[in-house]
Structure formats: C-alpha cells, structure tokens
Motif scaffolding. Structure first.
Motif, PDB file in Angstrom:
ATOM      1  N   TRP A 258       0.836  -1.201   0.000  1.00  0.00           N
ATOM      2  CA  TRP A 258       0.000   0.000   0.000  1.00  0.00           C
ATOM      3  C   TRP A 258       0.871   1.252   0.000  1.00  0.00           C
ATOM      4  O   TRP A 258       0.615   2.220  -0.727  1.00  0.00           O
ATOM      5  CB  TRP A 258      -0.912  -0.061   1.228  1.00  0.00           C
ATOM      6  N   GLU A 261       2.461   1.525  -3.593  1.00  0.00           N
ATOM      7  CA  GLU A 261       1.581   1.782  -4.733  1.00  0.00           C
ATOM      8  C   GLU A 261       0.689   3.004  -4.551  1.00  0.00           C
ATOM      9  O   GLU A 261       0.402   3.710  -5.519  1.00  0.00           O
ATOM     10  CB  GLU A 261       0.719   0.548  -5.002  1.00  0.00           C
ATOM     11  N   ARG A 262       0.241   3.260  -3.321  1.00  0.00           N
ATOM     12  CA  ARG A 262      -0.679   4.385  -3.104  1.00  0.00           C
ATOM     13  C   ARG A 262       0.024   5.635  -2.615  1.00  0.00           C
ATOM     14  O   ARG A 262      -0.406   6.753  -2.907  1.00  0.00           O
ATOM     15  CB  ARG A 262      -1.749   3.984  -2.082  1.00  0.00           C
ATOM     16  N   LEU A 263       1.095   5.463  -1.831  1.00  0.00           N
ATOM     17  CA  LEU A 263       1.774   6.608  -1.233  1.00  0.00           C
ATOM     18  C   LEU A 263       3.105   6.920  -1.906  1.00  0.00           C
ATOM     19  O   LEU A 263       3.726   7.943  -1.608  1.00  0.00           O
ATOM     20  CB  LEU A 263       1.994   6.372   0.260  1.00  0.00           C
ATOM     21  N   THR A 315      -8.352   2.192   1.973  1.00  0.00           N
ATOM     22  CA  THR A 315      -8.421   2.311   0.509  1.00  0.00           C
ATOM     23  C   THR A 315      -8.659   3.750   0.065  1.00  0.00           C
ATOM     24  O   THR A 315      -8.426   4.092  -1.098  1.00  0.00           O
ATOM     25  CB  THR A 315      -9.546   1.415  -0.041  1.00  0.00           C
ATOM     26  N   THR A 318      -4.530   8.552   0.559  1.00  0.00           N
ATOM     27  CA  THR A 318      -3.452   8.729  -0.418  1.00  0.00           C
ATOM     28  C   THR A 318      -2.322   9.601   0.116  1.00  0.00           C
ATOM     29  O   THR A 318      -1.325   9.791  -0.578  1.00  0.00           O
ATOM     30  CB  THR A 318      -3.996   9.364  -1.711  1.00  0.00           C
ATOM     31  N   ALA A 323      -2.313   8.526   6.376  1.00  0.00           N
ATOM     32  CA  ALA A 323      -2.036   7.096   6.491  1.00  0.00           C
ATOM     33  C   ALA A 323      -1.482   6.762   7.872  1.00  0.00           C
ATOM     34  O   ALA A 323      -1.881   5.774   8.491  1.00  0.00           O
ATOM     35  CB  ALA A 323      -1.051   6.667   5.408  1.00  0.00           C
ATOM     36  N   LEU A 387      -4.396  -3.949  -5.817  1.00  0.00           N
ATOM     37  CA  LEU A 387      -4.233  -3.651  -4.396  1.00  0.00           C
ATOM     38  C   LEU A 387      -5.548  -3.285  -3.716  1.00  0.00           C
ATOM     39  O   LEU A 387      -5.905  -3.856  -2.685  1.00  0.00           O
ATOM     40  CB  LEU A 387      -3.219  -2.519  -4.214  1.00  0.00           C
ATOM     41  N   LEU A 388      -6.264  -2.300  -4.255  1.00  0.00           N
ATOM     42  CA  LEU A 388      -7.428  -1.766  -3.540  1.00  0.00           C
ATOM     43  C   LEU A 388      -8.531  -2.808  -3.339  1.00  0.00           C
ATOM     44  O   LEU A 388      -9.081  -2.906  -2.226  1.00  0.00           O
ATOM     45  CB  LEU A 388      -7.970  -0.529  -4.265  1.00  0.00           C
TER      46      LEU A 388
END
Length: 424
Positions: A258, A261-263, A315, A318, A323, A387-388
C-alpha cells in the motif's frame, strides 16, 4: 555467672524486621523476573522485526518473485505448526529462563544463515523454530509469577514491550536494509536478549518428563486442543487471537505494498509506517489493562468489527500523514482487543493444563490461521490481484468474521451462565 551471660546474647531488636521482609520477598522476586522477561522479549522481538525487513530487502536485491515476500512468514509460521505438540513440553520440561536463552540462540543461528548467504526462506524458518519454542515459555511464565488478577496487567507490559520492539525493530531494519553490517548488528541484539534471560530467577521445571514420550505428547496436544475449544471463554479467545494474528501477518505485507503503490514510498520509508501501528498498539495495550480487566474481557469484542472497518477505510487514503493517523487508530483497536483476549485464554488454560501446553495450543491455532491467510494473499499476488480490491476485501472479511464471533459469544453466554448456576 554463666547463666546470667546468656540472656543478653540473642539480640531482641533485630527480630521484628525479619517478619516484615519475608512477605515482600516473593513480590520483589516476581517483579524482577517480570522485568527480565519484558526486557528479553523486547530485544528478541526487536531483532525478529529488524531481521524481517532485512530479509525482505535481500529478496528484493535478488529480484525474487512477489509471492516470496509473504512466504517468509509462511515458513516462519510453518515452524510453529510443526512444533506445536512439542513446544509447550519444551517450556514445561526445563526452567523457562533457560528455554528463553536457548531459543534466542537458535534465532541467532537463523540470522547467521542469512549472513552466510543461505536462502532467506530457509534461514527465516530456523528463526521460526526458535520463536515456536520461545513463545510458550514467554507467556507460560506469567501465570507462574503472578496471581490471576494481575495477568491482564502483566500481559499489557509484555504486549507493550512487544509493540515497542516492533516500532524500533522496523526502524532498525529500515536503517540496516542496505547496510553490510546489518546482520551483524541484529545478531548482537539476539545476544543481548539471551543475556537478559540470565536475570530471571531460577525456578524448577513444571514437568521434567514432558519430552520423554513423543507419541504421548501428540495425543496430549490433541486432547489439550479439544479441552480449550470445549471451554466457552477459551473458544472465543482462541477464535479472536487466531483471526487477529492471521490478519496482522497479512496486513504487515499489505501495508508495505500500500505504501509503495498508493503513497509512493520505498521499502525503507514504507516499513516505517508500521511504527504508527506500533504506537497505537502501545496505547491500546495500556488502555486494555484499565478498561477490560479479566472479568470484562468479552466486552472488547466489538472493537474487532471497528478494526475491520478501519482497514477498509485505508483504501481512501493517499497522503502519508493521513495514512500514519489511520494506522495509529488500527493499532490502538488491535491492542485493546488482543490484551484481554490473551489474558482470558491464559486464565482458562492455566485451570485446565500446564501453561506451556496452553500457549502451544494457542500458537498452533494462530499459526494455522496465519498460514491460511498468508497463502491466500500469496495466491492473490501470484494472480496479480489489484491492491485496492484486495485491501477492501481483507477489511470486509475482518468485519464479517469479528461480527460473527461477537454474535456467537452473545449466544453462548446464557447457556454458560445457566450451566454455572446449575453447578453452583
């Protein structure tokens, strides 16, 4: 004149202090032993967590496939399952301080294998062997040191030290992940953990003949497994702790993915996000000792549903700051839930079997659940699942599973209380 000289010989004033000192001595020894256990646990877990980050880094350097990262934990928990019937006997057959020392040296051997360029999965499996025997001794010594009404508080100290060790261990591993001296430093921490166990006062083994008959151990393990699952409180505790540790093992790798890929964070920074979980768990463990004593342990169950909902909310995040706050919340909910469930399970296990055997049964259940959940996650990685949806499905599963356990607990309570009234 000689008879007259005798009365002054025994000094009267020193007599009163002796009775005052005697009641305090056992309590002081217990506190010293508990401090030694907490320190040994801190350094041992510190090294475990640092070693995991370094092992993940080694896999990345070797361009290993993605599924091998959760496979590190798979091999770790496989050791727990294979030794489940014997780990409790090891803890009962020898003084627990010596068991804690020996198992830290076994973990040191796993670290040495990594240093010698052995396959990380094999090396981490050896660390798992040491941890499998370490855990029953670590938790099994608590009921021997303390009365039952202090078990939640003692568990709070152990869990708080464990979570602090995760915090610093992740930070240490992130610092050492690209260092040539990383494995040497981690090995030194294992030696420090082994040295701490020398401060635990010597106590006799609970059952020196525990390892004499392996077949009987297997039968006894299955019998103990049945006893705990037949007990209403132990059954609920086993279900919760097994689900919790399976979710924790999987979430550890999900957070790293996470973060990447997201941060947009590299491994060294993404691993540090786990510190936020550790901070929350420290707060939760401390709060659990105040809000959920042993007799009210079941009241913590709804927090498991909230924990799953918080994972689903990940989810939507970002930004790294948000986070970190979300992970602190998740950690706090986890600490509030885990500590009373552990204490309840230890209390029920102590009444039905040797404490080492009870912890071994608990570890086997938790490890089997972790193996299953990590295997599912590894399969999803192999299939390139996004991922999500994976994260959302994981959180939804926790909500449904913890909700089912809570409903199950509510339905069991009347029959259990009725049976207790009949027996009374």
């Amino acid at each position: 004149m000689k008879p007259l000289a005798r009365p002054p010989a025994p000094p009267a004033p020193p007599a009163p202090p002796a009775p005052r000192a005697q009641p305090a001595a056992p309590a002081q020894r217990s506190r010293r032993a508990l401090r030694a256990v907490v320190c040994a646990q801190f350094f041992s877990s510190l090294a475990d967590n640092a070693l995991l980050i370094v092992a993940i880094g080694l896999l990345a350097q070797r361009h290993a496939p993605g599924w091998m990262t959760p496979a590190l934990r798979l091999f770790f928990y496989l050791s727990y399952v294979l030794l489940a019937a014997f780990a409790g006997a090891v803890a009962d057959a020898a003084p627990k301080g010596r068991v804690l020392m020996a198992t830290n040296l076994v973990k040191l051997g796993g670290c040495a294998l990594l240093l010698w360029h052995v396959q990380p999965l094999v090396a981490y499996a050896l660390v798992g062997l040491g941890a499998a025997a370490y855990s029953p001794a670590k938790y099994g010594i608590l009921p021997e040191l303390l009365p039952q009404d202090q078990l939640v508080r003692a568990n709070g100290w152990v869990e708080a030290s464990t979570v602090l060790s995760i915090l610093f261990g992740v930070a240490l591993g992130s610092t050492l992940v690209d260092s040539a001296l990383g494995l040497h430093a981690i090995g030194a921490v294992y030696l420090l953990a082994a040295a701490c166990t020398r401060a635990i006062p010597h106590s006799p083994a609970r059952d020196r003949a525990a390892l004499a008959h392996p077949v009987a151990l297997l039968r006894g393990f299955w019998r103990s497994l049945g006893l705990l699952w037949a007990d209403a409180d132990a059954r609920i505790s086993l279900a919760v702790t097994s689900l919790f540790w399976a979710a924790s093992a999987t979430l550890q790798f999900l957070v790293l993915r996470w973060a990447a890929e997201r941060l947009g964070l590299p491994l060294s920074q993404g691993a540090l996000l786990q510190i936020a979980v550790a901070i929350g768990m420290v707060a939760g463990a401390i709060g659990a000792s105040r809000w959920f004593p042993l007799e009210r342990a079941r009241r913590a169950l709804p927090l498991g549903v909230a924990l799953g909902a918080a994972v689903m909310a990940m989810t939507l995040v970002t930004r790294p700051a948000v986070a970190a706050a979300m992970l602190v919340l998740i950690g706090a909910l986890a600490g509030l839930l885990l500590v009373p469930m552990n204490a309840l399970l230890q209390s029920r296990g102590l009444q039905r079997m040797h404490p080492g055997q009870s912890i071994a049964v608990q570890n086997a259940n938790e490890s089997l659940a972790s193996l299953a959940m990590l295997a599912v996650y590894g399969a999803l990685l192999y299939l390139d699942a996004p991922l999500l949806p994976t994260l959302a499905g994981f959180g939804a599963f926790l909500v449904l599973a913890m909700g089912a356990i809570f409903v199950w607990s509510r339905r069991q309570r009347p029959s259990r209380e009725g049976l207790a009234a009949q027996n009374g």
